[in-house]
Each structure stands twice: as C-alpha cells, then as structure tokens.
Design a protein around this motif. Sequence first.
Motif, PDB file in Angstrom:
ATOM      1  N   ILE A   1       0.842  -1.209   0.000  1.00  0.00           N
ATOM      2  CA  ILE A   1       0.000   0.000   0.000  1.00  0.00           C
ATOM      3  C   ILE A   1       0.874   1.255   0.000  1.00  0.00           C
ATOM      4  O   ILE A   1       0.624   2.212  -0.735  1.00  0.00           O
ATOM      5  N   ASN A   2       1.933   1.242   0.847  1.00  0.00           N
ATOM      6  CA  ASN A   2       2.848   2.391   0.886  1.00  0.00           C
ATOM      7  C   ASN A   2       3.534   2.588  -0.463  1.00  0.00           C
ATOM      8  O   ASN A   2       3.763   3.720  -0.905  1.00  0.00           O
ATOM      9  N   LEU A   3       3.866   1.468  -1.107  1.00  0.00           N
ATOM     10  CA  LEU A   3       4.509   1.532  -2.420  1.00  0.00           C
ATOM     11  C   LEU A   3       3.584   2.211  -3.427  1.00  0.00           C
ATOM     12  O   LEU A   3       4.014   3.071  -4.212  1.00  0.00           O
ATOM     13  N   GLU A   4       2.315   1.826  -3.391  1.00  0.00           N
ATOM     14  CA  GLU A   4       1.356   2.443  -4.300  1.00  0.00           C
ATOM     15  C   GLU A   4       1.157   3.923  -3.984  1.00  0.00           C
ATOM     16  O   GLU A   4       0.986   4.745  -4.888  1.00  0.00           O
ATOM     17  N   LYS A   5       1.194   4.251  -2.684  1.00  0.00           N
ATOM     18  CA  LYS A   5       1.068   5.663  -2.296  1.00  0.00           C
ATOM     19  C   LYS A   5       2.249   6.481  -2.816  1.00  0.00           C
ATOM     20  O   LYS A   5       2.074   7.597  -3.313  1.00  0.00           O
ATOM     21  N   VAL A   6       3.469   5.922  -2.675  1.00  0.00           N
ATOM     22  CA  VAL A   6       4.658   6.641  -3.144  1.00  0.00           C
ATOM     23  C   VAL A   6       4.578   6.844  -4.653  1.00  0.00           C
ATOM     24  O   VAL A   6       4.873   7.934  -5.174  1.00  0.00           O
ATOM     25  N   ARG A   7       4.173   5.797  -5.357  1.00  0.00           N
ATOM     26  CA  ARG A   7       4.047   5.927  -6.808  1.00  0.00           C
ATOM     27  C   ARG A   7       2.995   6.976  -7.173  1.00  0.00           C
ATOM     28  O   ARG A   7       3.182   7.768  -8.111  1.00  0.00           O
ATOM     29  N   ALA A   8       1.874   6.963  -6.417  1.00  0.00           N
ATOM     30  CA  ALA A   8       0.828   7.958  -6.679  1.00  0.00           C
ATOM     31  C   ALA A   8       1.332   9.374  -6.408  1.00  0.00           C
ATOM     32  O   ALA A   8       1.028  10.312  -7.158  1.00  0.00           O
ATOM     33  N   LEU A   9       2.120   9.525  -5.330  1.00  0.00           N
ATOM     34  CA  LEU A   9       2.668  10.852  -5.011  1.00  0.00           C
ATOM     35  C   LEU A   9       3.623  11.319  -6.099  1.00  0.00           C
ATOM     36  O   LEU A   9       3.634  12.499  -6.473  1.00  0.00           O
ATOM     37  N   ILE A  10       4.435  10.383  -6.599  1.00  0.00           N
ATOM     38  CA  ILE A  10       5.366  10.754  -7.672  1.00  0.00           C
ATOM     39  C   ILE A  10       4.593  11.172  -8.915  1.00  0.00           C
ATOM     40  O   ILE A  10       4.915  12.181  -9.565  1.00  0.00           O
ATOM     41  N   GLU A  11       3.555  10.395  -9.255  1.00  0.00           N
ATOM     42  CA  GLU A  11       2.745  10.748 -10.419  1.00  0.00           C
ATOM     43  C   GLU A  11       2.025  12.078 -10.215  1.00  0.00           C
ATOM     44  O   GLU A  11       1.798  12.818 -11.170  1.00  0.00           O
ATOM     45  N   GLU A  12       1.664  12.353  -8.964  1.00  0.00           N
ATOM     46  CA  GLU A  12       0.978  13.608  -8.670  1.00  0.00           C
ATOM     47  C   GLU A  12       1.921  14.802  -8.716  1.00  0.00           C
ATOM     48  O   GLU A  12       1.557  15.890  -9.156  1.00  0.00           O
ATOM     49  N   ILE A  13       3.155  14.589  -8.268  1.00  0.00           N
ATOM     50  CA  ILE A  13       4.091  15.708  -8.145  1.00  0.00           C
ATOM     51  C   ILE A  13       4.766  16.055  -9.470  1.00  0.00           C
ATOM     52  O   ILE A  13       5.192  17.188  -9.680  1.00  0.00           O
TER      53      ILE A  13
ATOM     54  N   GLU B   1      11.644  19.710  -6.207  1.00  0.00           N
ATOM     55  CA  GLU B   1      12.703  18.852  -6.757  1.00  0.00           C
ATOM     56  C   GLU B   1      13.268  17.934  -5.671  1.00  0.00           C
ATOM     57  O   GLU B   1      13.476  16.737  -5.901  1.00  0.00           O
ATOM     58  N   SER B   2      13.489  18.509  -4.483  1.00  0.00           N
ATOM     59  CA  SER B   2      14.032  17.705  -3.374  1.00  0.00           C
ATOM     60  C   SER B   2      13.052  16.612  -2.970  1.00  0.00           C
ATOM     61  O   SER B   2      13.447  15.462  -2.717  1.00  0.00           O
ATOM     62  N   ARG B   3      11.780  16.964  -2.914  1.00  0.00           N
ATOM     63  CA  ARG B   3      10.770  15.971  -2.539  1.00  0.00           C
ATOM     64  C   ARG B   3      10.673  14.865  -3.586  1.00  0.00           C
ATOM     65  O   ARG B   3      10.507  13.691  -3.254  1.00  0.00           O
ATOM     66  N   TYR B   4      10.792  15.255  -4.832  1.00  0.00           N
ATOM     67  CA  TYR B   4      10.748  14.258  -5.911  1.00  0.00           C
ATOM     68  C   TYR B   4      11.913  13.276  -5.786  1.00  0.00           C
ATOM     69  O   TYR B   4      11.731  12.052  -5.918  1.00  0.00           O
ATOM     70  N   GLU B   5      13.089  13.798  -5.513  1.00  0.00           N
ATOM     71  CA  GLU B   5      14.255  12.918  -5.350  1.00  0.00           C
ATOM     72  C   GLU B   5      14.092  12.018  -4.127  1.00  0.00           C
ATOM     73  O   GLU B   5      14.458  10.839  -4.149  1.00  0.00           O
ATOM     74  N   PHE B   6      13.516  12.599  -3.047  1.00  0.00           N
ATOM     75  CA  PHE B   6      13.288  11.797  -1.834  1.00  0.00           C
ATOM     76  C   PHE B   6      12.303  10.659  -2.115  1.00  0.00           C
ATOM     77  O   PHE B   6      12.501   9.518  -1.688  1.00  0.00           O
ATOM     78  N   LEU B   7      11.231  10.966  -2.831  1.00  0.00           N
ATOM     79  CA  LEU B   7      10.232   9.946  -3.141  1.00  0.00           C
ATOM     80  C   LEU B   7      10.808   8.857  -4.038  1.00  0.00           C
ATOM     81  O   LEU B   7      10.472   7.674  -3.894  1.00  0.00           O
ATOM     82  N   LYS B   8      11.690   9.250  -4.969  1.00  0.00           N
ATOM     83  CA  LYS B   8      12.342   8.240  -5.806  1.00  0.00           C
ATOM     84  C   LYS B   8      13.179   7.296  -4.954  1.00  0.00           C
ATOM     85  O   LYS B   8      13.150   6.069  -5.142  1.00  0.00           O
ATOM     86  N   THR B   9      13.916   7.873  -4.008  1.00  0.00           N
ATOM     87  CA  THR B   9      14.713   7.034  -3.095  1.00  0.00           C
ATOM     88  C   THR B   9      13.809   6.160  -2.240  1.00  0.00           C
ATOM     89  O   THR B   9      14.083   4.971  -2.016  1.00  0.00           O
TER      90      THR B   9
ATOM     91  N   ASP C   1      13.652   2.078  -1.792  1.00  0.00           N
ATOM     92  CA  ASP C   1      13.756   1.428  -0.477  1.00  0.00           C
ATOM     93  C   ASP C   1      12.527   0.578  -0.182  1.00  0.00           C
ATOM     94  O   ASP C   1      12.637  -0.524   0.377  1.00  0.00           O
ATOM     95  N   THR C   2      11.345   1.077  -0.551  1.00  0.00           N
ATOM     96  CA  THR C   2      10.116   0.332  -0.284  1.00  0.00           C
ATOM     97  C   THR C   2      10.059  -0.943  -1.120  1.00  0.00           C
ATOM     98  O   THR C   2       9.633  -2.000  -0.635  1.00  0.00           O
ATOM     99  N   GLU C   3      10.479  -0.843  -2.356  1.00  0.00           N
ATOM    100  CA  GLU C   3      10.508  -2.046  -3.194  1.00  0.00           C
ATOM    101  C   GLU C   3      11.486  -3.075  -2.641  1.00  0.00           C
ATOM    102  O   GLU C   3      11.215  -4.287  -2.670  1.00  0.00           O
ATOM    103  N   LYS C   4      12.605  -2.587  -2.131  1.00  0.00           N
ATOM    104  CA  LYS C   4      13.579  -3.508  -1.518  1.00  0.00           C
ATOM    105  C   LYS C   4      12.989  -4.138  -0.256  1.00  0.00           C
ATOM    106  O   LYS C   4      13.147  -5.344  -0.012  1.00  0.00           O
TER     107      LYS C   4
END
Length: 743
Positions: A188-200, A526-534, A538-541
């Motif tokens: 669920i967190n993984l999907e949220k992060v992906r949604a946030l990235i798509e939103e941002i 930009e910083s938030r985008y890089e953080f979400l990518k990281t 981490d979440t996938e790992k």
Amino acid sequence: MPHLLKNLELNGFKSFAQKVVLDFPEGITAIVGPNGSGKSNVVDAIRWLLGEREAKNLRGSKAEDLIFAGTPEKPKMSLAQASLSFENKNDFFPIDAAEINILRQVARDGTSQYFINKSEVRLKDLIDFFAKAKLGTKGLTIVSQGNSDVFIRATPKERREMIEEMLGLREFQIKKTRAENQLKNTQINLEKVRALIEEILPHLRSLRRQTGRWEKREILEAELREVENLFFGTQTNWLESKIKTVAEEISAHHTEYKTLEAKKIELERNQKEIEAGEPKERAELKKIKIQIDELLQTQIKFEKDISRFEAQLEMTERKMEPSLPAASNLFNFIKKIRVRLENILKNNLDDARVIVSELIKEIDSYSAAPDSSSSNSFSPNLKSQFTKVESDLKEIKTQIENLRDKEKTLEKSQGEFYESFKAAVLSVENIKSKIEEWDLKNQKIAFEKERLEIRLEDLKRQIIQIGRNPREFGDNINSGTLKELKQGLESPELREWEQRLFKLRGDLAVIGEIDHAILKEAQETESRYEFLKTELVDTEKAKEDLKDLISELSSKIKTEFNIALHDINKEFNNFFRSMFSGGHAKLKLTSKSSSSRANLKRQKSESSELIEIESNDSNENSIEIEPEEEEPGLEIDLSLPKKRLSSLEILSGGERSLVGIAALFSMISVSPPPFLVLDEIDAALDERNARRFSAMLKDFSKKTQFIIITHNRATMEVANILYGVTLNADGTSKIVSLRLESV
C-alpha cells in the motif's frame, strides 16, 4: 530436575479473595480438594497470565467475572490480580534477570494491565514473550478441566497449532503473519509513493516552465490593469451616477407625498363637517315612517272588519225578506254557498280567512234553526258597529295621507344632504387612490435604487477579489479613461472588456505567480521528488525482503514441523500401544483439498486476532491479508486392538482420555516444555491406567515441571508437594500445603 515455575500469587481472583501464594518446587505439584472449592481457578489464573483474552476460556462471560464477586459474609472486590514468578538463572527467558515476574490486573470496568518485572507492557509484547519460550494458550501447555480429550476434539488446524506451540514454532507463525501484514502495508505504501510521484511530476514540470516567463507576465499585468480600470471604473461611475439620479427622484417624490397627504387631511375634515351638519329632520322622518307603518296595519285590520260586517249584514237582510223560497230550496242554496266558501279557505287567503269562517258559522246556524226574532234584534247592533268601523277607517286614511305629504317634504331636504355628503366622500376616495399610486411608484423607485446599490456592492466585492481597492475606481479615477455606457450595464463594450479580462487572467494563471517563493517551491519540489524516488527504491527492496522473510519462515516452520512430526508419531505410536496393549496411532497431514477452506479460515482468524491485539496496544493499524500458502492440518489415524473404528466419535470417555494423554506425552517427549498445567485429565482413567499415568508423570517430571489438579490417589502419591483447596466459612477459597517428601 527443571525448576522454571517458581510461584503463583492470587489476590481478588475469582474465589481467592485474600492474598494466596502457591510455591511450585521441582517435579510434580498436585492440587486437590472437593468439587467447587476453587481448584480450577488456579489453572484459570495461569492461563490468564499466559495471555488468554477470551473470558469464555476462563469459565466466564466477561472480564468482570474474574474479580471476586463477594459473599454474604465478605464484600466484592474492585480489582483482580495474579502474578507468576519464573526462575531465570539459565537465561531461559530473553531478559537479563535472575527472576521473571509476570503480573496482570483487571478492574470492573474491563481495563487490563500487564507487567513484566513491574514494567508495564502491551498484550502483544506478552504473547511474543511467551511464544519465544514455547508457552501460550493455543497448545497443550494448559489442559483445562473436562478437556482431557481436547486433542481429539480439536480440528486438524487446531491440532497443528498445539504442536507448533509446543515445538516453539508459534513464534515463527506470529512473525510470519506479521510479516504478511507488513507486506500488505508495504505494498500500500509503495502504491502511495508511486501515486505521489505521479501527482508531483506535472506540478514539477509546471514549476520548471515558469522560470522563463517574467517579461511576458509584466506586459500582461499592465494590460490587465488598464482593462480593469475601464471595466470596473466605467461601471462604478455609471452606477454611482444612476444611484444619485434615483435618490434625487425619491426626494422629489417624497415632496409630492407631503402635498397629497395635506390634501387628504383637508378633504377628510370637510367630509366630517358635512356629516356633522346632517338635517335634524332625519330622525323625524324615521319616526313618520314608523307611524305610517303602524297606521297601515290598523287600516288593514279595519278593512277586514268591514268585509266581515258587510257579509253579516247581507245575510241578515236576506233572512228578513218577506218572499223567501221554500225551506228545501233555501237549504240547498246555503249548502252551495258553504261549498264555495270552503274553496276560498283552501286558497290560503289571509284577508278572507276570518270572513269565510264567520260566514260558515252563520250558514250553519241558519240551516239549523232560523229564528226571525233573534235576527231582527241582531241587525241594528251589527249596523252600528259597521258604521263605527267605516268612520275609523276613513280617519285612518286621512292620517296616512297627511303623514305621506310630510314624508315627501322631509325626503326632499334629505336628498340635498346626501348629494353633498356623497361628493365629499368621493373626493376623499380619489385622494386616497392618488396616495396609493404614489406608494406603488415609490416602491418601484426604491426597488430600482436598491437594485443599483446591490449591483454596486457586488461590483466592489469583485474588485476586492482581484486584490484591488474599490476606492481606486471612485471619483479620483481619471475620467478621460472612462466611456459613456449608452445601453447601461448591457453595453457591448462591457462584454468585450470582460472577455478580455478572462483571457488575460487565464494567460496569467497559466504562467502562475513567478517570484522568489515560486523558485523556492520549485527547489523544494525537486528535493521531494528525489526523496520519493529514493523512498520508492527502499520500499521495493523492503517488499522483496519481506517476501524472502515470509518464504524463509514458511520453509523453517515446514521443515521443523515435518521433522518433529516424524518423531512425535514414533512416540505417539509407542505410548498408544503401551496404553491400549496393541493397535497403532499416527498423526498425518490432511490433503490440500480437504483442508484448504479450514486452513484459510484458521489463518485469517489468527491474523485477525494478532491485528486486534496490536490495534488494542497501539495506535497503528494493520491490514489483514490472505495467506500465500495453505498449511495442512493434522488428522488422527487410530487402530484399537479387537475393535474396529469408523470414527473417533465412537471412542469412550476413557479411551479418548488415553488417546489425548498419549498424544500429550509424545509431544513432550520430542519437545519438553518448561512446565505443564493439567486439570483432572486423569478423571476418566481406571485404576490400572491411572497408575500407568502417574508413572509416566514421574518419569517426565525429570524434564518438565508439572502442576496437576487431581482426585486420583495414584497421581497424588507421585507428587512432590500437595496443595489442598477448601472453602472458608465466608465462602472464599483457602490453601493448605503438604510437602510429601518430608512426610
């Protein structure tokens, strides 16, 4: 000999109102006493301390039932408390302490508290603590009263749970279930992060584009201000001018009202003066009308009397004539007159009714016995009355004529008054109509002024919404920039300016507010985008790590369980053959087809229970997931000597107890628990099997500490210490101890 369980302390728990301490030495501790004395409450207390949550498993309906309820001699208590002390010199428990104390309390409001060495913990922590020590409430560590055949009555999945807990695999099952829940949450967190990235991302692209639009924005802002001055300034000027004109019209209209009101007062006063000068003859005219009505009534009465007298005189004269017809003809003639008079009566003529009635009487009297002497004496009197009535009637008519002449004279005078009064009333009504017309016009003008003011206020709100001050568009605005609105607020110029405003604002909205704050926002985005990518990496790992952990735990549970099951089956068969003098017994895994539904239900139930425990102990919510792989349960395959079994249900009570005891001892042979609590599991055994059971107890007490409640003499004989439970006079339980070794 092992010595893990040190003592049990009860205070206010069920029937133990006073503080009671039971010391548990090495070997076997037997608790005896009459039925109802409270022996099984000791077992309930130990089960409760090991983390039991269901009151029904503690022989109660709710948590309050665990608190001493009171007796006629002793009041009830508000708190129940129990504690278990364990020896930990060999570091059996993962705590750096020589002694471990578990304390649990429950209040009447249902609030429970848990303590490990006086430190408050959650129920989840307590369950984990005992799971690592192969202890808990799922397995056969505690066998309650009447449950000696619990292993037989259990479902295949429940049997597997019992063995897993005694093998120490319960800890891994809990970890696996929690890992599965964490995996679900991680997904669920993984999907949220992906949604946030798509939103941002779209916003980030927009911020990147805005950095090069400064020059174009300045030009558009200047043009927007000029159009706003035209659009809002022209409307403001026109509305204020119209409001001023309407206000002047209202003032002039109110002046007209004062004139109309003064005229109305004057005409009403004139009407009252005319009404006050009404001729005095009016009252006299009313009096004359009343007199005329009274005289008319008298005239009618006299006329009726004259008609009656004329008829009577005519009849009298006929009787006095010398040449009268024959009696028979006269009689027939009178009958005809009578018939005609009756016809007159039938016509309901009020004026003729009295006359006809009198004629009928006269005719009846004449036809009966005519007397000439009486007729002659009646006629002069009748004529005298007739003459008097005629005289009175003539006088009445004269009076009526005089009164009517006087009435005409008075009515002529009243007519002149009514004409002047009618003219005065009409004048008052006309002025009132004019005032009503004025009022309607006044309302229309006031409504128009209010409509213009509302429009002006709405325009000012629009000006404020665009971030400008309405005063900028008042009298101080350069009139040279304004234009005359020939069609008012519906002028085409206004529509053109409004469309231009929308376009300019739209262009500016697309550009956005480009300033230092926007630049800072772009950097932060930009910083938030890089953080979400990281975070995504981490979440996938973590997801893959959880999958590996679940796989590893499943493999470990499966491997260790299968190895232990082989050894348990070997011991189970040996104990079974020893107790039944032959036959065989075996535990076998159920097939997937027969166990899939039951296994799914069991794992979901277990997962839900763990989730409920965690949600009660913390504010974090876990999410239930479906188990990835179904685990088979355990079926019991038995064969008794000289007896053919079609089902375990046909076993007798003693046989079921023996099978359960054989299964219990086979498990503790493979994986000895630190202690076992058995409540009258030997109750259904005969003397021979009871002695065999006691011998097995004595043998296994070298590796396991036993606390057993019994009525069996053979079991008491092998005990190292004997506790007797009795009831005090006040209805509470009392403990008496006896160390048999000293005896």
